[in-house]
Design an enzyme around this catalytic site. Structure first.
Site, PDB file in Angstrom:
ATOM      1  N   TYR A  88       0.657  -1.363   0.038  1.00  0.00           N
ATOM      2  CA  TYR A  88      -0.086  -0.124  -0.052  1.00  0.00           C
ATOM      3  C   TYR A  88       0.742   1.343   0.147  1.00  0.00           C
ATOM      4  O   TYR A  88       1.907   1.272   0.860  1.00  0.00           O
ATOM      5  CB  TYR A  88      -1.076  -0.010   1.353  1.00  0.00           C
ATOM      6  N   ARG A  96      -5.467   7.199  -9.617  1.00  0.00           N
ATOM      7  CA  ARG A  96      -4.784   5.926  -9.193  1.00  0.00           C
ATOM      8  C   ARG A  96      -5.448   4.726  -9.644  1.00  0.00           C
ATOM      9  O   ARG A  96      -6.582   4.778 -10.025  1.00  0.00           O
ATOM     10  CB  ARG A  96      -4.279   6.010  -7.739  1.00  0.00           C
ATOM     11  N   TYR A 135      -6.997  -9.134   3.667  1.00  0.00           N
ATOM     12  CA  TYR A 135      -7.925  -7.882   3.591  1.00  0.00           C
ATOM     13  C   TYR A 135      -8.661  -8.062   2.156  1.00  0.00           C
ATOM     14  O   TYR A 135      -9.605  -7.634   1.813  1.00  0.00           O
ATOM     15  CB  TYR A 135      -7.227  -6.569   3.538  1.00  0.00           C
ATOM     16  N   LYS A 136      -7.860  -8.265   1.159  1.00  0.00           N
ATOM     17  CA  LYS A 136      -8.692  -8.346  -0.505  1.00  0.00           C
ATOM     18  C   LYS A 136      -9.377  -9.756  -0.309  1.00  0.00           C
ATOM     19  O   LYS A 136      -9.789  -9.857  -1.687  1.00  0.00           O
ATOM     20  CB  LYS A 136      -7.260  -8.378  -1.322  1.00  0.00           C
TER      21      LYS A 136
END
Ligand code: HEM
Length: 312
Positions: free
Chosen positions: A21, A201, A294-295
């Site tokens: 990240y 982004r 998390y994904k």
């Protein structure tokens, strides 16, 4: 809803063989908040169906957002008419405006600033003409608040839950975001965003299946598909989901329009580009557990890696 255009047009999100990240926003080369592609008619139809079936899930706004909604809607309509003149037109006579969508054969006249002259709130109106989800972040007291949004294709989050939240609260579920100070750094960057200098982004994820509507509210319908991924079906069944996100400062209300265009491609198709295949394999193999979890990839990461290894 899967990718049918040439691979060159696919918004490939990765720069390096390792993914973490970071604030990966870059100034936009072609400064337009929305983009049309060959899926336009199909996706607009789906959006409008979702809006009609699940209005609270797909559109939320606070009363004080109306002025900013008008400003956002004007920006989108002006950009559509400028970039796609064969499809859209916007005629202005003082505050009396007419917006035309020739692909859908629709024409809407309204009084700019008068919400009663539209069938929907301004953001909800303009969102029905674009493939993107549209989020309005309003700036006050040195912070950004999610005060309105039209969201039909969320990547596992809820607009109704997030309405009125501040930027850092919204990003609270992301592991490491706060601890590494990323949330404050990104907020600072956003507070300084200037009108006329938009940024973009890309965000990425993997999903089992190809549906665009992966809202938190419907997790029970699509989340269970993760259990059915195998090395043999991964190429066809697992999809890379890319969000192209754009940030536009609206000068009059000093709010930010955040647009999200979601693209979905099967692993099989994605792997037609050997360099993408190689790099994504490296990224996935190295991806730390907190990001994998998390994904929501943890359960089938092994099957995807086995599939990719077979292809390499
Ligand atoms: C200003 C408008 C923005 C809004 C409304 C927004 C909203 C969101 C939401 C709702 C989530 C999902 C959170 C959850 O799990 O419940 C998310 C995730 C995330 N956001 Fe934002 N965001 C914005 C801007 C940004 C920017 C500028 C960055 C820059 C780095 C960023 C980075 C991320 C990342 C890294 C994730 C995790 C995504 C993943 O791993 O799949 N966001 N955002």
């Amino acid at each position: 809803m899967v990718w049918t255009e040439t691979l060159e047009r696919f918004p490939y999100p990765f720069k390096e063989d390792v993914y973490r990240y970071s604030n990966n926003s870059v100034p936009m080369e072609n400064p337009i908040s929305v983009e049309m592609n060959s899926r336009y008619v199909e996706e607009i139809k789906l959006k409008r169906q979702l809006l009609s079936d699940h209005p609270e899930r797909c559109f939320q706004s606070l009363p004080h957002s109306i002025k900013a909604q008008w400003e956002a809607a004007a920006l989108v309509m002006e950009q559509l008419a400028g970039a796609y003149p064969e499809t859209f037109s916007l005629k202005k006579n003082g505050r009396e405006w007419t917006f035309q969508n020739k692909t859908l054969n629709e024409m809407q006249s309204f009084t700019y600033g008068d919400t009663a002259s539209l069938d929907h709130e301004p953001l909800d109106f303009v969102g029905r003409h674009v493939q993107e989800d549209l989020i309005l972040m309003m700036q006050r007291d040195g912070d950004l608040y999610l005060d309105a949004g039209q969201l039909c294709f969320p990547a596992n989050w809820s607009l109704a839950f997030n309405l009125g939240m501040k930027f850092r609260q919204i990003h609270h579920p992301i592991p490491g975001f706060k601890e590494e100070g990323l949330d404050s750094r990104i907020l600072k960057f956003l507070l300084r965003l200037e009108s006329g200098v938009p940024w973009e982004r890309k965000n990425w994820s993997l999903m089992a299946g190809d549906r665009l509507d992966t809202s938190l509210e419907t997790f029970d319908e699509w989340g269970k598909l993760r259990k059915t991924v195998t090395r043999d079906n991964a190429g066809e069944f697992v999809h890379l989901r890319i969000e192209v996100q754009k940030l536009f400062r609206l000068p009059q209300t000093h709010s930010i329009l955040f647009t999200i265009h979601t693209y979905v491609i099967s692993l099989e198709r994605f792997c037609e580009n050997p360099e993408w295949k190689r790099q994504f394999y490296e990224i996935l193999k190295e991806l730390p557990p907190h990001i994998t979890d998390y994904k929501g990839i943890g359960r089938y990461k092994g099957a995807v890696l086995a599939y990719l290894e077979e292809q390499l």
